[in-house]
Design a protein around this motif. Structure first.
Motif, short mmCIF file in Angstrom:
data_model
loop_
_atom_site.label_atom_id
_atom_site.label_comp_id
_atom_site.label_asym_id
_atom_site.label_seq_id
_atom_site.Cartn_x
_atom_site.Cartn_y
_atom_site.Cartn_z
N ALA A 62 0.84 -1.19 0.00
CA ALA A 62 0.00 0.00 0.00
C ALA A 62 0.87 1.23 0.00
O ALA A 62 1.98 1.23 0.48
N ARG A 87 -5.64 -2.60 6.12
CA ARG A 87 -5.56 -1.22 5.64
C ARG A 87 -5.74 -0.20 6.76
O ARG A 87 -5.50 0.99 6.54
N ASN A 102 -8.70 5.79 8.43
CA ASN A 102 -9.58 4.62 8.57
C ASN A 102 -11.00 4.95 8.10
O ASN A 102 -11.98 4.69 8.78
N GLY A 136 -8.27 4.57 -1.31
CA GLY A 136 -7.95 3.61 -0.27
C GLY A 136 -8.72 3.88 1.01
O GLY A 136 -9.93 4.15 0.98
N ASN A 137 -8.03 3.87 2.13
CA ASN A 137 -8.69 3.95 3.43
C ASN A 137 -8.36 5.23 4.18
O ASN A 137 -8.72 5.38 5.34
N ASP A 191 4.10 5.35 2.62
CA ASP A 191 3.84 4.13 3.38
C ASP A 191 4.90 3.04 3.18
O ASP A 191 5.34 2.43 4.16
#
Length: 353
Positions: A15, A278, A270, A52-53, A206
């Protein structure tokens, strides 16, 4: 410069911080907004990299923010997956499958040197330059940049990884041809680094933080080498020429999302999943929230931005990374001027921050 040996490609899912990316759909009605005005379906489609998250794009997907903003212009977004690094997406830009992406100066300079039609419309000032740098494997014996002599380092070619490497070597007075730069995109570099096929890795976001957490030895950061490779928003030039109004509205919306992130950073982490691979927790979540609180709002390029970009472009050209000189004028797109001459309303602010 030493000859670069290519490693066998190894696949590894990894990720990375969300990248801002949009695309005009093939055959879409570029300037036709009549359908939207009449209450019909938007006729211009922008394909956006899935956020993504975490981050502004994840929140925009959750809330439908871009669709609401673009609807009056007869445009909408479609969320898609794309490789994490800007330099890995050049084929998508060339094929018209990707129209806008976040990234840094370096890969856009690299793209233009290969005649990929992309231009920068906005820049975000550095917030935390300890998120990118060079890490060495624990068994390599590399403890500082000078120890890279005779070693192999993975870099995404003509992108941030290669820029960080050249900048670090120059600062440490290490001849560039004494270190082998191995051209690998992030997913392949992660595998090569973890299996010892390279001694070090110039990485970012990341993947960089995860490699450090697994025992990688940090030997340089963007902060320690005085990096000028700032964060940017770049569009495919054809889209900018045809729909500068859509580009400006996208930027305005991104600015608003970033302002929201600064005010309420917890909401930008989140976003879809509170637990699982994730999701962030503990110190990593706290750090991400802190970075969100200090997020830099993208702004139209200034003279200072042009000077920073020129430093990146000159480093690449002078050391054979690019085969022709690139100037800031080549890279920055005059979106405000385009809007003014086309008679379209410009609502995004000229400065951010």
């Amino acid at each position: 410069m030493s000859r670069i040996r290519r490693l066998p490609r190894a696949r590894a899912a990894l990720a990375i911080l969300p990248v801002v990316a949009l695309v005009a759909a093939c055959g879409s009605g570029g300037d036709d907004t009549s359908a939207a005005a009449a209450g019909g379906e938007p006729t211009f489609v922008l394909k956006v990299t899935d956020g993504g998250n975490a981050g502004p794009l994840a929140v925009a997907k959750r809330d439908g923010t871009f669709d609401k903003a673009l609807a009056p212009l007869g445009a909408k977004v479609e969320w898609v997956n794309a490789p994490p690094a800007f330099s890995a997406n050049l084929k998508l830009f060339n094929a018209g499958q990707l129209d806008v992406s976040g990234g840094a100066y370096s890969p856009v300079v690299g793209a233009l040197s290969k005649d990929v039609g992309v231009r920068i419309i906005a820049v975000a000032d550095p917030v935390d330059q300890d998120q990118s740098g060079i890490i060495a494997s624990p068994g390599s014996g590399v403890k500082e940049v000078k120890d890279l002599v005779g070693k192999r380092i993975a870099v995404n070619p003509a992108g941030k990884g290669e820029y960080i490497t050249l900048k670090a070597l120059r600062k440490a007075d290490v001849p560039f041809d004494k270190v082998e730069r191995v051209p690998l995109q992030p997913s392949d570099a992660a595998s090569a680094f973890s299996t010892g096929q390279v001694d070090a890795w110039a990485s970012f976001n990341d993947p960089y933080q995860e490699a450090k957490a697994r025992g990688g030895v940090e030997i340089a950061t963007e902060a320690s080498i005085d990096s000028k490779d700032n964060t940017i928003v770049a569009f495919r030039t054809e889209v900018l020429d045809k729909r500068p109004d859509v580009a400006a509205k996208y930027l305005e919306t991104l600015q608003q999302l970033t302002e929201r992130q600064r005010s309420n950073p917890e909401d930008f982490q989140n976003v879809f999943e509170k637990a699982g691979p994730r999701a962030l927790s503990g110190d990593r979540l706290a750090r991400a929230v802190d970075l969100g609180r200090r997020a830099s709002v993208p702004h139209y390029p200034t003279d200072a931005d042009a000077a920073d970009l020129q430093e990146v472009a000159d480093l690449f050209f002078q050391n054979g990374v690019t085969t022709r000189a690139i100037t800031a004028q080549d890279v920055f797109y005059p979106l405000q001027s385009k809007l003014n001459t086309s008679g379209q309303v410009q609502s995004a602010p000229t400065q951010g921050s």
